[in-house]
Design a protein around this motif. Sequence first.
Motif, PDB file in Angstrom:
ATOM      1  N   VAL A 150       0.848  -1.155  -0.017  1.00  0.00           N
ATOM      2  CA  VAL A 150      -0.067  -0.065  -0.008  1.00  0.00           C
ATOM      3  C   VAL A 150       1.018   1.170   0.161  1.00  0.00           C
ATOM      4  O   VAL A 150       1.811   1.471   1.056  1.00  0.00           O
ATOM      5  N   ALA A 151       0.681   1.919  -1.019  1.00  0.00           N
ATOM      6  CA  ALA A 151       1.793   3.191  -1.018  1.00  0.00           C
ATOM      7  C   ALA A 151       0.831   4.537  -1.583  1.00  0.00           C
ATOM      8  O   ALA A 151      -0.150   4.539  -2.416  1.00  0.00           O
ATOM      9  N   GLU A 152       0.970   5.327  -0.852  1.00  0.00           N
ATOM     10  CA  GLU A 152       0.046   6.787  -0.888  1.00  0.00           C
ATOM     11  C   GLU A 152       0.922   8.028  -0.707  1.00  0.00           C
ATOM     12  O   GLU A 152       1.849   8.016   0.104  1.00  0.00           O
ATOM     13  N   VAL A 153       0.974   8.862  -1.872  1.00  0.00           N
ATOM     14  CA  VAL A 153       1.617  10.113  -1.648  1.00  0.00           C
ATOM     15  C   VAL A 153       0.323  11.256  -1.727  1.00  0.00           C
ATOM     16  O   VAL A 153      -0.110  11.082  -2.183  1.00  0.00           O
ATOM     17  N   GLN A 154       0.702  12.154  -0.681  1.00  0.00           N
ATOM     18  CA  GLN A 154       0.119  13.310  -0.401  1.00  0.00           C
ATOM     19  C   GLN A 154       0.634  14.483  -0.527  1.00  0.00           C
ATOM     20  O   GLN A 154       1.624  14.769   0.095  1.00  0.00           O
ATOM     21  N   ARG A 155       0.214  15.460  -1.444  1.00  0.00           N
ATOM     22  CA  ARG A 155       0.956  16.746  -1.587  1.00  0.00           C
ATOM     23  C   ARG A 155      -0.098  17.917  -1.357  1.00  0.00           C
ATOM     24  O   ARG A 155      -1.106  18.105  -1.751  1.00  0.00           O
ATOM     25  N   ASN A 156       0.381  18.726  -0.441  1.00  0.00           N
ATOM     26  CA  ASN A 156      -0.519  19.970  -0.133  1.00  0.00           C
ATOM     27  C   ASN A 156       0.165  21.218  -0.384  1.00  0.00           C
ATOM     28  O   ASN A 156       1.476  21.475   0.028  1.00  0.00           O
ATOM     29  N   VAL A 157      -0.358  22.152  -0.970  1.00  0.00           N
ATOM     30  CA  VAL A 157       0.248  23.608  -1.466  1.00  0.00           C
ATOM     31  C   VAL A 157      -0.751  24.616  -0.610  1.00  0.00           C
ATOM     32  O   VAL A 157      -1.963  24.616  -1.193  1.00  0.00           O
TER      33      VAL A 157
ATOM     34  N   ILE B 142       3.189  13.914   2.235  1.00  0.00           N
ATOM     35  CA  ILE B 142       3.131  12.811   3.054  1.00  0.00           C
ATOM     36  C   ILE B 142       3.148  11.510   2.458  1.00  0.00           C
ATOM     37  O   ILE B 142       2.386  11.515   1.193  1.00  0.00           O
ATOM     38  N   ARG B 143       4.119  10.740   2.724  1.00  0.00           N
ATOM     39  CA  ARG B 143       4.144   9.357   2.102  1.00  0.00           C
ATOM     40  C   ARG B 143       3.782   8.277   3.099  1.00  0.00           C
ATOM     41  O   ARG B 143       4.452   8.218   4.249  1.00  0.00           O
TER      42      ARG B 143
ATOM     43  N   MET C  56      -6.394   5.574  -8.286  1.00  0.00           N
ATOM     44  CA  MET C  56      -7.155   6.277  -7.191  1.00  0.00           C
ATOM     45  C   MET C  56      -6.586   7.733  -6.725  1.00  0.00           C
ATOM     46  O   MET C  56      -5.820   8.034  -5.946  1.00  0.00           O
ATOM     47  N   ILE C  57      -6.772   8.889  -7.484  1.00  0.00           N
ATOM     48  CA  ILE C  57      -6.171  10.023  -7.731  1.00  0.00           C
ATOM     49  C   ILE C  57      -7.211  10.727  -7.041  1.00  0.00           C
ATOM     50  O   ILE C  57      -8.550  11.032  -7.644  1.00  0.00           O
ATOM     51  N   GLN C  58      -7.089  11.763  -6.196  1.00  0.00           N
ATOM     52  CA  GLN C  58      -7.877  12.687  -5.539  1.00  0.00           C
ATOM     53  C   GLN C  58      -7.275  13.971  -5.599  1.00  0.00           C
ATOM     54  O   GLN C  58      -6.210  14.364  -4.859  1.00  0.00           O
TER      55      GLN C  58
ATOM     56  N   GLU D  35      -2.662  10.413  -4.099  1.00  0.00           N
ATOM     57  CA  GLU D  35      -2.739   9.116  -5.035  1.00  0.00           C
ATOM     58  C   GLU D  35      -2.374   7.998  -4.230  1.00  0.00           C
ATOM     59  O   GLU D  35      -1.508   7.698  -3.527  1.00  0.00           O
ATOM     60  N   LEU D  36      -3.142   7.186  -4.300  1.00  0.00           N
ATOM     61  CA  LEU D  36      -3.054   5.701  -3.752  1.00  0.00           C
ATOM     62  C   LEU D  36      -3.051   4.599  -4.628  1.00  0.00           C
ATOM     63  O   LEU D  36      -3.563   4.497  -5.726  1.00  0.00           O
ATOM     64  N   VAL D  37      -1.942   3.651  -4.479  1.00  0.00           N
ATOM     65  CA  VAL D  37      -1.685   2.544  -5.243  1.00  0.00           C
ATOM     66  C   VAL D  37      -1.773   1.404  -4.202  1.00  0.00           C
ATOM     67  O   VAL D  37      -1.013   1.205  -3.139  1.00  0.00           O
ATOM     68  N   VAL D  38      -2.640   0.221  -4.492  1.00  0.00           N
ATOM     69  CA  VAL D  38      -2.430  -0.824  -3.924  1.00  0.00           C
ATOM     70  C   VAL D  38      -2.111  -2.243  -4.672  1.00  0.00           C
ATOM     71  O   VAL D  38      -2.898  -2.447  -5.813  1.00  0.00           O
ATOM     72  N   ILE D  39      -1.053  -2.749  -4.409  1.00  0.00           N
ATOM     73  CA  ILE D  39      -0.730  -3.991  -5.105  1.00  0.00           C
ATOM     74  C   ILE D  39      -0.855  -5.356  -4.404  1.00  0.00           C
ATOM     75  O   ILE D  39      -0.477  -5.433  -3.413  1.00  0.00           O
ATOM     76  N   VAL D  40      -1.599  -6.269  -4.993  1.00  0.00           N
ATOM     77  CA  VAL D  40      -1.935  -7.416  -4.347  1.00  0.00           C
ATOM     78  C   VAL D  40      -1.421  -8.482  -4.922  1.00  0.00           C
ATOM     79  O   VAL D  40      -1.657  -8.790  -6.248  1.00  0.00           O
TER      80      VAL D  40
END
Length: 471
Positions: free
Chosen positions: A192-199, A258-259, A369-371, A405-410
């Motif tokens: 489970v990898a997620e990266v959040q960027r705030n400006v 945020i990672r 899954m991009i928001q 952006e969230l990526v889940v690899i199973v």
Amino acid sequence: MATRTLIRTAALTALILGAGLAPMGAARAADPQRMPVIQVAASEATSRFIPLGIGKSVAIDLPADIKDVLVADPKIANAVIRSSRRVYMIGVAIGQTNIFFFDADGKQIAGFDIAVTRDLNGVRGALKQSMPEADIRIEGVNDGVMLSGSVSSPAESQQAFDLASRLVGDVAKVVNGITVRGRDQVMLKVTVAEVQRNVIKQLGIDLSGTFNYGAAVVNFNTQNPFSATGQALSNSSAIGTWKSVTATLRAMDQAGVIRTLAEPNLTAISGETAAFLAGGEFPIVTGTSGPPAYTPTISFKKFGVSLIFTPVVLSEGRISLKVLTEISELSSDGALSAPGGYSIPSLKTRRAETVVEIPSGGSLALAGMIQEQTKQAINGTPGLMQLPILGTLFKSRDYVNHQTELVVIVTPYIVRAVAQKQLSRPDDGFADPNDPSAILLGRLNRIYGAAGQVKSEQPGNYHGKYGFILD
């Protein structure tokens, strides 16, 4: 007188006979060998069990001539005699009954315990045709059906159950007692990898002071709020004063990343559910009890990275996988204030749920899954804020941009149990350093070679970065 004499004579005779018979009756009761013996002519203990389907019959040849027939419930099953030794028993309705046959002397020739159930020959043929290598037995129990035997995988068990339910016409009347030989175990490797960027960008000018025009004095104080963010990110600082008018500039640019990375591995038996949570629980107030002293009622809510999956091993190594993954974190947005000064935070949740079929070792990526959320607000003095160039002095601009952006690899694997010596631990080969290495060289662990063997430290051997843990 004659009549009275006759009555007295009869009474005396009866008394004499009674006195003479009483000892004989007592003697007979005391001798059990002279008592009559009660025998059971026919019972279920001497009966044979015969299952019959509705509308089905069976022909039986008996060893002696039939003289009498007893059918307990003709509405369940009936017996038809065509010859002195051959009988036909026919199933009429679902239920159980028994039938007994006797000879001319009244002795039991045979007894049968009849169980009339559904006609399952069609179901047996369909199961044999669809799964020829499976050992599946099907029997009727009253108006229901019982599946037994063994299969090689849960998929075959479910297929037999579905087929029997479809042919019987009622799922509630089918009991699946099939056992699975050597149930497979599935290990699920999830990334489970997620990266959040705030400006955030803020720019505003506040004016305060007095302005005299003749005898008139104008007092004004403009403080522009940053409504998109909710508050200013920087402290106020004066940039200049002109004729008792002070201008304060508030400007701020903020960028953050945020990672989130989690790689849980879980193993579950085929058909069972496994769950994983990397996070924690936070308390929330659900109520109060009292008076006189009000005591809050606390419950806990889970948050973090969670994973729930249910694998089912199909034929040829394929796996039917149901995956539910969720990422949640505490947030002040939408928080509630409970009575008593308690604050209840909110949760930001990203959840993905799917059911797929993939081979062992194949990977499934839940991506895209991009928001992105953008908020922008301009606050200022009406009229003056629309002026060219000078309008900047009477307004503030607030800009907020959130990107996630969230990526889940199973990746599922069919696994087998291994010996403990084939497994490794994160602390294999770790050893505490001595004082010179820790103080002078800043080492957190000793230098080592092969796993389980710690090399002795020698002065002058430190070249480059060594050690198990590098920070």
